[in-house]
Design a protein around this motif. Sequence first.
Motif, PDB file in Angstrom:
ATOM      1  N   PRO A 251      -3.973  -5.062  -0.205  1.00 50.91           N
ATOM      2  CA  PRO A 251      -3.066  -3.990  -0.622  1.00 50.91           C
ATOM      3  C   PRO A 251      -1.856  -4.465  -1.417  1.00 50.91           C
ATOM      4  O   PRO A 251      -1.361  -3.743  -2.285  1.00 50.91           O
ATOM      5  CB  PRO A 251      -2.633  -3.354   0.714  1.00 50.91           C
ATOM      6  N   ASN A 252      -1.389  -5.672  -1.141  1.00 53.51           N
ATOM      7  CA  ASN A 252      -0.186  -6.166  -1.810  1.00 53.51           C
ATOM      8  C   ASN A 252      -0.549  -6.791  -3.154  1.00 53.51           C
ATOM      9  O   ASN A 252      -1.327  -7.752  -3.217  1.00 53.51           O
ATOM     10  CB  ASN A 252       0.516  -7.184  -0.907  1.00 53.51           C
ATOM     11  N   SER A 253       0.028  -6.270  -4.224  1.00 52.67           N
ATOM     12  CA  SER A 253      -0.343  -6.736  -5.566  1.00 52.67           C
ATOM     13  C   SER A 253       0.047  -8.196  -5.801  1.00 52.67           C
ATOM     14  O   SER A 253      -0.676  -8.944  -6.480  1.00 52.67           O
ATOM     15  CB  SER A 253       0.310  -5.843  -6.625  1.00 52.67           C
ATOM     16  N   ILE A 254       1.159  -8.622  -5.255  1.00 52.56           N
ATOM     17  CA  ILE A 254       1.591 -10.011  -5.446  1.00 52.56           C
ATOM     18  C   ILE A 254       0.627 -10.971  -4.752  1.00 52.56           C
ATOM     19  O   ILE A 254       0.247 -12.011  -5.306  1.00 52.56           O
ATOM     20  CB  ILE A 254       3.032 -10.204  -4.922  1.00 52.56           C
ATOM     21  N   THR A 255       0.202 -10.613  -3.541  1.00 47.87           N
ATOM     22  CA  THR A 255      -0.762 -11.442  -2.816  1.00 47.87           C
ATOM     23  C   THR A 255      -2.086 -11.519  -3.570  1.00 47.87           C
ATOM     24  O   THR A 255      -2.712 -12.582  -3.655  1.00 47.87           O
ATOM     25  CB  THR A 255      -0.996 -10.881  -1.402  1.00 47.87           C
ATOM     26  N   ARG A 256      -2.526 -10.379  -4.122  1.00 43.82           N
ATOM     27  CA  ARG A 256      -3.752 -10.388  -4.926  1.00 43.82           C
ATOM     28  C   ARG A 256      -3.613 -11.333  -6.103  1.00 43.82           C
ATOM     29  O   ARG A 256      -4.522 -12.116  -6.404  1.00 43.82           O
ATOM     30  CB  ARG A 256      -4.066  -8.979  -5.460  1.00 43.82           C
ATOM     31  N   GLN A 257      -2.470 -11.286  -6.793  1.00 43.55           N
ATOM     32  CA  GLN A 257      -2.265 -12.129  -7.966  1.00 43.55           C
ATOM     33  C   GLN A 257      -2.285 -13.616  -7.605  1.00 43.55           C
ATOM     34  O   GLN A 257      -2.804 -14.438  -8.349  1.00 43.55           O
ATOM     35  CB  GLN A 257      -0.944 -11.765  -8.650  1.00 43.55           C
ATOM     36  N   TYR A 258      -1.734 -13.953  -6.446  1.00 46.86           N
ATOM     37  CA  TYR A 258      -1.781 -15.347  -6.003  1.00 46.86           C
ATOM     38  C   TYR A 258      -3.228 -15.809  -5.794  1.00 46.86           C
ATOM     39  O   TYR A 258      -3.578 -16.947  -6.116  1.00 46.86           O
ATOM     40  CB  TYR A 258      -0.984 -15.522  -4.701  1.00 46.86           C
ATOM     41  N   ASN A 259      -4.051 -14.926  -5.252  1.00 47.32           N
ATOM     42  CA  ASN A 259      -5.454 -15.271  -5.051  1.00 47.32           C
ATOM     43  C   ASN A 259      -6.189 -15.409  -6.378  1.00 47.32           C
ATOM     44  O   ASN A 259      -7.006 -16.316  -6.559  1.00 47.32           O
ATOM     45  CB  ASN A 259      -6.129 -14.218  -4.167  1.00 47.32           C
ATOM     46  N   TYR A 260      -5.893 -14.527  -7.311  1.00 47.38           N
ATOM     47  CA  TYR A 260      -6.521 -14.645  -8.634  1.00 47.38           C
ATOM     48  C   TYR A 260      -6.023 -15.883  -9.376  1.00 47.38           C
ATOM     49  O   TYR A 260      -6.755 -16.495 -10.161  1.00 47.38           O
ATOM     50  CB  TYR A 260      -6.262 -13.371  -9.443  1.00 47.38           C
TER      51      TYR A 260
END
Length: 435
Positions: A251-260
């Motif tokens: 759900p958290n966009s920043i966390t998603r970006q770190y994974n990408y």
Amino acid sequence: MSPSEPSNTPRVPKRIAAVLINSLKGGVVPRIGLPYITVGRKTEIAALLHDLDLIADGGASFRFLVGRYGAGKSFLLQTIRTHAMGKGFVVADADLSPERRLQGNGGQGLATYRELIRNLSTKTRPEGGALQLVLDRWVANIEKAPDATAALEAQMAPVEEMVHGFDFARIMRIYYTAAGGDDERRSAVLRWLRGEYRTKTEARQDLGVSVCICDDNWYDYLKLFARFLKGAGYEGMLVLIDELVNLYKIPNSITRQYNYEKILTMYNDTLQGKAHYLGIIMGGTPQSIEDRRRGVYSYEALRSRLSEGRFAREGLSDMLAPVIHLNPLTYEELLVLIEKLADIHAGYFGYERRLGTEDLVRFLEIEFGRVGADTHLTPREVIRDFIELLDILCQNPEMVMEELLGSDQFATATSGGASGEAEQPGQRSFAEFKI
């Protein structure tokens, strides 16, 4: 082929047949026995096998397999896993989940590493748990050398040149020394390699090293392990990561970006020659990859590298591209598949196969005649329905297949033909199967 004609399907051992039937009926991909039921995917398999040759020569590769739920991503991943082990590779696989990601501050990245190491597999240990086997083989190979000390240092030299390589080499030397009979220290090394040390203090007390594998560095140690495996007598390491949709669901966009961003690091390393003897294949749905709001393509640096060029189109895919889109199995391939399953089922339960080719074609006609089958029916659902059909017929020998296919559960839109048969591009009509 009539039911009485001999089958060309090789006899499947009962243990493997049980795994195949139970796994497929449960909607999951079996980890053993895949060569008995593999059909189609020749171009995809050929492309990925070409990658294995590149890895064995000291290179690295990175691929995405993209397909809808049940379209065969996981099956293809497991098929390549089997091929890789047969060619002398060590394979590590893991499914991402809310608890297992590529990057995280709560141990989610380390959890993925632990799962990969737990599932470490070789040809002689295909079901996972091969870490100690791999290390013991490495020790045995060192001992066979005329000068064991020189052989050890020669193998550690290229490892020490890499990031965190000095600490990794030190751990390996400890294991080599402990292999002489110090079981406690050897167990400590295995625990360290599995990422089970929580703090550097704990690792220092047990092993004398002031570092442990954590969320931030686990991928660096994966690269080190791949380089080490070549010196241990293997061709390299293949890492399979499925269920990328769990990154899409963060759900958290920043966390998603770190994974990408972690995916971008892996991708760049493999293509720029910063990783050796390492192959990475990730599986995901089209949405989890191509959605520009939450998917992998929401990270612009990845989208610009992975999106298709102007020449690719449906029916004309570039199998050398980093993203492989799985085309649906053709009707012919599905017919071959359910014929194999019918033979395996009959062999396992000890009865003579009753369903001939006409019966199998009739089953597929009804499956693909359902409303919406052209967009929603996947091989997983076809296989589950077919095994259920076989189970019922086996337990009720007085029943004929037409009774089941004509029941309410199998009622379809074929009678009206309003939707037409769900033909896919490049596939032939079921009418062409008629005998």
